[in-house]
Design a protein around this motif. Structure first.
Motif, PDB file in Angstrom:
ATOM      1  N   UNK A   5       0.814  -1.208   0.000  1.00 13.73           N
ATOM      2  CA  UNK A   5       0.000   0.000   0.000  1.00 13.73           C
ATOM      3  C   UNK A   5       0.852   1.264   0.000  1.00 13.73           C
ATOM      4  N   UNK A   6       2.113   1.105   0.362  1.00 14.32           N
ATOM      5  CA  UNK A   6       2.939   2.283   0.577  1.00 14.32           C
ATOM      6  C   UNK A   6       3.113   3.139  -0.683  1.00 14.32           C
ATOM      7  N   UNK A   7       3.168   2.482  -1.816  1.00  9.36           N
ATOM      8  CA  UNK A   7       3.434   3.220  -3.043  1.00  9.36           C
ATOM      9  C   UNK A   7       2.385   4.291  -3.311  1.00  9.36           C
ATOM     10  N   UNK A   8       1.124   3.973  -2.941  1.00  7.64           N
ATOM     11  CA  UNK A   8       0.042   4.887  -3.293  1.00  7.64           C
ATOM     12  C   UNK A   8      -0.089   6.026  -2.300  1.00  7.64           C
ATOM     13  N   UNK A   9       0.636   5.935  -1.166  1.00  6.91           N
ATOM     14  CA  UNK A   9       0.458   6.953  -0.133  1.00  6.91           C
ATOM     15  C   UNK A   9       1.502   8.055  -0.260  1.00  6.91           C
ATOM     16  N   UNK A  10       1.142   9.218   0.301  1.00  5.25           N
ATOM     17  CA  UNK A  10       2.066  10.338   0.266  1.00  5.25           C
ATOM     18  C   UNK A  10       3.265  10.056   1.173  1.00  5.25           C
ATOM     19  N   UNK A  11       4.438  10.340   0.667  1.00  2.00           N
ATOM     20  CA  UNK A  11       5.636  10.193   1.485  1.00  2.00           C
ATOM     21  C   UNK A  11       5.783  11.431   2.351  1.00  2.00           C
ATOM     22  N   UNK A  12       5.979  11.246   3.660  1.00  2.51           N
ATOM     23  CA  UNK A  12       6.151  12.394   4.561  1.00  2.51           C
ATOM     24  C   UNK A  12       7.633  12.709   4.761  1.00  2.51           C
ATOM     25  N   UNK A  13       8.366  11.696   5.220  1.00  2.00           N
ATOM     26  CA  UNK A  13       9.801  11.891   5.423  1.00  2.00           C
ATOM     27  C   UNK A  13      10.553  10.849   4.611  1.00  2.00           C
ATOM     28  N   UNK A  14      11.499  11.310   3.830  1.00  2.00           N
ATOM     29  CA  UNK A  14      12.296  10.384   3.032  1.00  2.00           C
ATOM     30  C   UNK A  14      13.754  10.551   3.398  1.00  2.00           C
ATOM     31  N   UNK A  15      14.393   9.434   3.680  1.00  2.00           N
ATOM     32  CA  UNK A  15      15.839   9.448   3.900  1.00  2.00           C
ATOM     33  C   UNK A  15      16.456   8.604   2.805  1.00  2.00           C
ATOM     34  N   UNK A  16      17.388   9.186   2.074  1.00  2.00           N
ATOM     35  CA  UNK A  16      17.988   8.446   0.968  1.00  2.00           C
ATOM     36  C   UNK A  16      19.474   8.278   1.167  1.00  2.00           C
ATOM     37  N   UNK A  17      19.906   7.030   1.118  1.00  2.00           N
ATOM     38  CA  UNK A  17      21.328   6.682   1.221  1.00  2.00           C
ATOM     39  C   UNK A  17      22.005   7.421   2.371  1.00  2.00           C
ATOM     40  N   UNK A  18      21.369   7.360   3.513  1.00  2.00           N
ATOM     41  CA  UNK A  18      21.915   8.081   4.659  1.00  2.00           C
ATOM     42  C   UNK A  18      23.023   7.268   5.320  1.00  2.00           C
ATOM     43  N   UNK A  19      24.180   7.883   5.462  1.00  2.00           N
ATOM     44  CA  UNK A  19      25.261   7.274   6.230  1.00  2.00           C
ATOM     45  C   UNK A  19      25.652   8.248   7.324  1.00  2.00           C
ATOM     46  N   UNK A  20      26.093   7.695   8.437  1.00  2.00           N
ATOM     47  CA  UNK A  20      26.537   8.575   9.515  1.00  2.00           C
ATOM     48  C   UNK A  20      27.795   7.990  10.134  1.00  2.00           C
ATOM     49  N   UNK A  21      28.824   8.791  10.197  1.00  2.00           N
ATOM     50  CA  UNK A  21      30.020   8.319  10.887  1.00  2.00           C
ATOM     51  C   UNK A  21      30.531   9.409  11.809  1.00  2.00           C
ATOM     52  N   UNK A  22      31.157   8.988  12.869  1.00  2.00           N
ATOM     53  CA  UNK A  22      31.760   9.912  13.810  1.00  2.00           C
ATOM     54  C   UNK A  22      33.264   9.720  13.770  1.00  2.00           C
ATOM     55  N   UNK A  23      34.011  10.772  13.980  1.00  2.00           N
ATOM     56  CA  UNK A  23      35.457  10.564  14.104  1.00  2.00           C
ATOM     57  C   UNK A  23      35.730   9.814  15.407  1.00  2.00           C
ATOM     58  N   UNK A  24      36.553   8.771  15.346  1.00  2.00           N
ATOM     59  CA  UNK A  24      36.833   8.032  16.573  1.00  2.00           C
ATOM     60  C   UNK A  24      38.081   8.609  17.235  1.00  2.00           C
ATOM     61  N   UNK A  25      38.423   8.038  18.357  1.00  2.00           N
ATOM     62  CA  UNK A  25      39.452   8.641  19.208  1.00  2.00           C
ATOM     63  C   UNK A  25      40.802   8.799  18.509  1.00  2.00           C
ATOM     64  N   UNK A  26      41.162   7.824  17.676  1.00  2.00           N
ATOM     65  CA  UNK A  26      42.497   7.914  17.093  1.00  2.00           C
ATOM     66  C   UNK A  26      42.483   8.537  15.689  1.00  2.00           C
ATOM     67  N   UNK A  27      41.387   9.193  15.338  1.00  2.00           N
ATOM     68  CA  UNK A  27      41.372   9.932  14.082  1.00  2.00           C
ATOM     69  C   UNK A  27      40.692   9.189  12.949  1.00  2.00           C
ATOM     70  N   UNK A  28      40.561   7.888  13.073  1.00  2.00           N
ATOM     71  CA  UNK A  28      39.844   7.160  12.013  1.00  2.00           C
ATOM     72  C   UNK A  28      38.339   7.377  12.212  1.00  2.00           C
ATOM     73  N   UNK A  29      37.545   6.929  11.260  1.00  2.00           N
ATOM     74  CA  UNK A  29      36.119   7.190  11.390  1.00  2.00           C
ATOM     75  C   UNK A  29      35.384   5.934  11.841  1.00  2.00           C
ATOM     76  N   UNK A  30      34.293   6.200  12.514  1.00  2.00           N
ATOM     77  CA  UNK A  30      33.502   5.138  13.083  1.00  2.00           C
ATOM     78  C   UNK A  30      32.141   5.180  12.406  1.00  2.00           C
ATOM     79  N   UNK A  31      31.759   4.086  11.754  1.00  2.00           N
ATOM     80  CA  UNK A  31      30.499   4.108  11.007  1.00  2.00           C
ATOM     81  C   UNK A  31      29.353   3.632  11.873  1.00  2.00           C
ATOM     82  N   UNK A  32      28.336   4.487  11.954  1.00  2.00           N
ATOM     83  CA  UNK A  32      27.180   4.131  12.765  1.00  2.00           C
ATOM     84  C   UNK A  32      26.026   3.694  11.878  1.00  2.00           C
ATOM     85  N   UNK A  33      25.853   4.415  10.763  1.00  2.00           N
ATOM     86  CA  UNK A  33      24.813   4.058   9.809  1.00  2.00           C
ATOM     87  C   UNK A  33      25.455   3.953   8.434  1.00  2.00           C
TER      88      UNK A  33
END
Lengths: 451, 580
Positions: A5-33
């Protein structure tokens, strides 16, 4: 794999290809999403289900416009977000009420921010307070209320704004079982009302039954980094009955998905297990022993959802134990069933000294971080190393908090198995005799099997 | 049987009467405060001539109430300014990314700078700003008190801003509060408790500076403001011991009075801003607050002010919402950062060069070495003070803290002692030194300790009172002897409190050295060798360059010791000896 049914309904919030990373303690990155695509439509209840560390709360906060994704877009009604989402209101696990404002003032706060005139705002707040069953408590301060009543204030504060999307971050997990059941029921009946202004509900939870009870669609999140593991439509008619076979089937299915290894992790697991790819589950030896004891008492086989229910555990509490038992080869899990292995049985039935030896062997063989520590200590002069050495090693794959956690677990396991000792004052890990003897034995066995 | 019926009609009428009584009392109090303010403001705007300005005040006891009131007014004016400054500075440091980089280190250093050394420098600025009235000197005095109390408050408020619970911050952003609304509905309420408690502590410390700043000597001229501090100075000059004792009595009454009428109600009221469920075991109670609560006048005033609040909310709406943009232009931000860093570093370097050139021209750079040498001497005094203070007050503090009965009795007394300005007692000690012939080089330690030692006692009492009862019972149960109990329980448990007390005591002692290393009674003056005397002398002679050198060196000593010694001790205590 969206619901039909989702296709026919209005989309309210769309997240596309969302990635989230934080810098970790030693400078490398930490991937959360990692590359998460989610759409919230009008008229549906969506549950984000995952273990702790799967980034489900981070995903919700990204949808709410509270944190910025590292890459990817979040849109509300087609418009890219650049700040708090104007169409969303949130209910928090910790309630997040201003302790110095009365119930009435807390509920009015959002209206005040919107510049609603005093009289009107007063009226609207009173209506919301009545609707959520808080009348009589208008002049009370949050600290005078029970947890359940406080969360009602949280709901009233969110609903009085008539948001398009009601976001809930584990709204019931700080409440006792009866209260949360009661509130869940009221939420469902509110949602069923035709004049309910909110068009979509998005709930973050680690409670599988809660997800099946509330949602039209469950997005299961996997960990390390957080990604969407599966999307399961729940097509049960409302009101839903926990004891119906279809309900139980849905719960079992989600359990299997949640505990099962998904392809992504399977690919990682193909590589040699190491402390960075295979984190130790957050389980104490005492907890493991308890779990094994219970499965033993059930005749060596137990249904995990039933077990969790029996112990009134949440999946978050039980799963790390199951994962750890699985990692060490004490239990085997198929679907939602756990079986006690021979090793598990012999560990449980052995006397205290023998069981320590068994555990030591298992930890060195199956727990990558413990094995790494033992090996490093053996290769060091005098069999002693500073904890900072391992901390630096772990920081390449974990954030500061998880690094400490991993180290703590490894030390707990190692101490119990008398593999190594830890001096908290000097921060030094010292090899125990047991470990030396054990490795000698393992080398011997390897040599035997090699010849 | 009658005693079993407490709710009689008589009781009811008593209640309404006490309600009316409360209103009457509050109204009278408000009227009196207004009258006092008007009365006192006459004196402040009196015409003033730099040449004929009085260098001393009359010691007629009849003047004492008026002087005390003037002093009190200065204290509250400084507190008000401090609060406003705190709001602005702490908010800027917490909310503006770039400003934080400058404001935070500045705050850190300013906290430990010896305020008294700056008095003379600022006085000339204030005289220039307000020519022709006593306002200039008045403001210089208020400014001195302000600089002594503001940093502590600012730091506390900043701390509360950056440790706000994440969920409250998120709720505020999602509710789309405006910046103004967020400040008053979240930031200020969340920071109220630390602000009030630190305000109270700083206010206690402020008395010391009030006394020191009412008689300002600069450029070989002495300016005296009407106040209790200048009264003491004059009485000491005239060798009037009876009047000195009288002033001390008035001072004690003032300290207790301010505590009773202002801080007690304020701390009790601030309890409503405590976040979380934690109901403190020991509820702060205040008779004055109960009276205000029983009266309807505060409610009426609140209602009358509500349109003002609503108007301010409307007016400040254009400032925008309290939200952060999710996307920033990284390249532009980085360019801005670089430009900002270059400008700030450039300004600092330029200022440093100019300052060194100035010092070189006026006294010579070797003065830094001289000041550093004198600093070592003063440092030795501070060290002796800390060791002796610890040996005396730690056992006493533990004894007091371990017994709830003694604590309840002793805590208020220690509080008064801690905020009682020690410089009131200086004339007596000076007299003693003059008569016994003990050198101020040694006696100075005692003078510095008069004010500073209480912080050690105060904190140790709090630390000892916080030792969980079950640990003490365990120690008794294990039959630890006295030495073992100290070694394994009391010592570790109070260490963090002792460090906190030690930092404050050391800071106070450095500051006190400026007034404790030169003292006089009548026309006899005693001088000790030390950095404090160096600063005091150069100030009196109007040698700005040497004052600058002295103050700079002292700041370096204090900041350096905080970094090298105290912070490490504190970190160790936090890590290893935390009771939670």
């Amino acid at each position: 794999m969206a619901a039909p049914t989702a296709q026919t309904r209005t989309a309210l919030i769309e997240a596309e290809h969302v990635s989230k990373s934080f810098p970790s303690a030693d400078g490398s990155t930490l991937h959360v999403l990692d590359d998460v695509t989610v759409t919230l439509h009008e008229g549906e209840v969506v549950a984000l289900l995952g273990k702790s560390g799967s980034g489900k709360s981070t995903l919700l906060r990204t949808l709410a416009g509270l944190i910025a994704p590292t890459s990817g877009d979040v849109r509300y009604r087609g418009k890219a977000l650049n700040g708090a989402n104007p169409g969303a209101a949130m209910v928090f696990q910790s309630f997040a009420l201003m302790p110095w404002l009365t119930v009435q003032d807390n509920v009015e706060l959002g209206l005040r921010a919107a510049g609603v005139p005093e009289k009107e705002r007063h009226q609207l707040a009173l209506e919301a307070i009545d609707q959520i069953g808080l009348d009589g408590f208008e002049t009370a301060y949050p600290r005078e209320l029970s947890g359940g009543m406080r969360q009602r204030v949280g709901f009233a504060r969110a609903l009085v704004l008539q948001p398009d999307v009601l976001m809930m971050d584990e709204p019931f997990s700080a409440l006792d079982v009866l209260t949360s059941e009661n509130l869940r029921g009221e939420l469902i009946s509110l949602w069923a009302r035709p004049d309910f202004p909110t068009k979509c509900i998005c709930i973050v939870t680690h409670n599988i039954e809660e997800a099946v009870l509330l949602a039209d669609r469950v997005l299961v999140l996997g960990s390390n980094p957080g990604h969407i593991k599966a999307e399961v439509p729940i097509l049960l008619p409302r009101p839903r009955d926990r004891r119906s076979p279809t309900f139980e089937a849905a719960v079992d299915r989600l359990y299997a998905i949640l505990t099962g290894r998904d392809e992504k992790s399977a690919a990682e697991r193909a590589a040699t297990p190491g402390p960075l790819t295979h984190p130790l589950p957050d389980a104490s030896v005492g907890g493991l022993a308890g779990l094994v004891e219970i499965v033993y008492a059930h005749g060596g086989q137990a249904d995990l959802p039933d077990l969790a229910d029996e112990l009134s555990f949440q999946v978050d509490d039980l799963l790390p134990l199951v994962d750890a038992a699985q990692m060490l080869g004490l239990l085997e899990v198929e679907g939602a069933q756990a079986f006690l292995t021979e090793t598990g049985r012999s560990w449980y039935t052995a006397d205290i000294l023998r069981s320590k030896e068994v555990f030591a062997t298992l930890a060195v063989e199956h727990a990558p971080l413990v094995a790494t520590i033992v090996k490093a200590l053996q290769n060091s002069d005098g069999g002693a190393l500073r904890d900072d050495f391992f901390r630096d090693l772990l920081r390449r794959g974990y954030n500061a908090e998880d690094t400490e956690k991993q180290l703590d677990i490894a030390i707990d396991w190692g101490r119990y198995g008398e593999l190594f000792d830890y001096d908290a004052n000097t921060g030094e890990l010292v090899l125990s005799e047991v470990a030396a003897a054990l490795t000698a034995m393992l080398i011997e066995r390897d040599a035997d099997s090699g010849s | 049987m009658a005693s079993l019926r407490p709710f009689t009609s008589q009781d009811a009428s008593l209640r309404t009467r006490s309600h009316f009584l409360a209103d009457a009392l509050v109204l009278v109090a408000v009227a009196v405060i207004f009258w006092l303010l008007i009365r006192l403001s006459y004196g402040i705007t009196e015409p003033f001539d730099q040449v004929s300005a009085p260098s001393t005040v009359s010691t007629d006891p009849a003047n004492l109430p008026y002087y005390a009131a003037r002093s009190l007014l200065r204290m509250f004016a400084a507190l008000a300014v401090s609060t406003i400054f705190t709001f602005v500075y702490a908010t800027a440091a917490a909310r503006l990314r770039r400003a934080e980089k400058v404001l935070l280190p500045a705050l850190d250093v300013l906290q430990s700078v010896p305020v008294l050394g700056f008095l003379s420098i600022t006085l000339s600025v204030w005289l220039l700003l307000f020519p022709g009235t006593a306002l200039g000197v008045e403001f210089a005095s208020i400014f001195a008190i302000f600089t002594s109390q503001v940093w502590n408050m600012t730091f506390a408020f900043y701390q509360s801003l950056i440790t706000q619970p994440r969920d409250l911050d998120e709720a505020a952003r999602l509710l789309r509060l405006t910046k103004w609304q967020r400040f008053w509905k979240l930031d200020v309420p969340y920071g109220t408790i630390p602000l009030v408690w630190n305000g109270m502590m700083s206010f206690g410390g402020g008395w010391f500076f009030l006394i020191a700043s009412e008689v300002i000597s600069v450029n070989n001229r002495v300016y005296a403001l009407p106040g209790i501090g200048s009264y003491v100075a004059a009485a000491s000059q005239n060798e009037e011991i009876g009047r000195l004792l009288l002033a001390i009595a008035v001072m004690i009454v003032m300290v207790i009075g301010v505590n009773f009428f202002f801080w007690r109600p304020l701390t009790a009221w601030a309890e409503r801003f405590r976040a979380g469920d934690t109901v403190t075991v020991e509820q702060q109670r205040s008779v004055v607050l109960d009276l205000l609560r029983r009266s309807v006048i505060p409610a009426i005033v609140t209602r009358a002010l509500r349109p003002v609040g609503a108007g301010l909310e409307r007016v400040t709406r254009p400032l925008g919402r309290a939200d952060r943009p999710l996307r920033v232009n990284q390249a532009r931000r980085r360019a801005g950062d670089v430009a900002f860093a270059v400008i700030v570093c450039g300004l600092i370097a330029f200022g440093l060069v100019r300052m060194l050139a100035y010092v070189n021209d006026h006294t010579g750079l070797e003065q830094f070495a001289v000041a550093a040498g004198l600093g070592m001497i003063t440092f030795t005094r501070v060290l002796v003070l800390l060791i002796v203070g610890t040996l005396i007050w730690v056992p006493i503090g533990v004894w007091i803290g371990l017994s709830p009965k003694v604590t309840r009795f002793a805590q208020p007394i220690v509080q008064v002692l801690a905020s009682f300005p020690a410089n009131f007692l200086f004339p007596f000690v000076t007299l003693l030194l003059l008569q016994t012939g003990i050198s101020l080089n040694i006696g100075g330690i005692f003078l510095m300790a008069l004010g500073a030692q209480w912080y050690i006692l105060f904190n140790v009492i709090a630390g000892a009172a916080a030792i969980p009862n079950d640990l003490r019972e365990a120690a008794i149960n294990l039959r630890l002897n006295r030495a073992q109990t100290w070694r394994y329980l009391y010592g570790p448990a109070i260490f963090a409190s002792w460090v906190t007390g030690g930092i404050t005591a050391a800071g106070g002692a450095w500051n006190a050295s400026i007034v404790a290393e030169i003292v006089s009674y009548g026309d006899q003056t005693l001088t000790a060798t030390g950095l404090g005397a160096y600063i005091a002398q150069s100030t009196a002679e109007g040698d700005f360059a040497r004052t600058l050198v002295g103050v700079t060196v002292m700041s370096i000593f204090v900041v350096g010791l905080n970094r090298l010694l105290w912070r490490r001790l504190y970190g160790y205590a936090e890590r290893r000896l935390s009771l939670t």
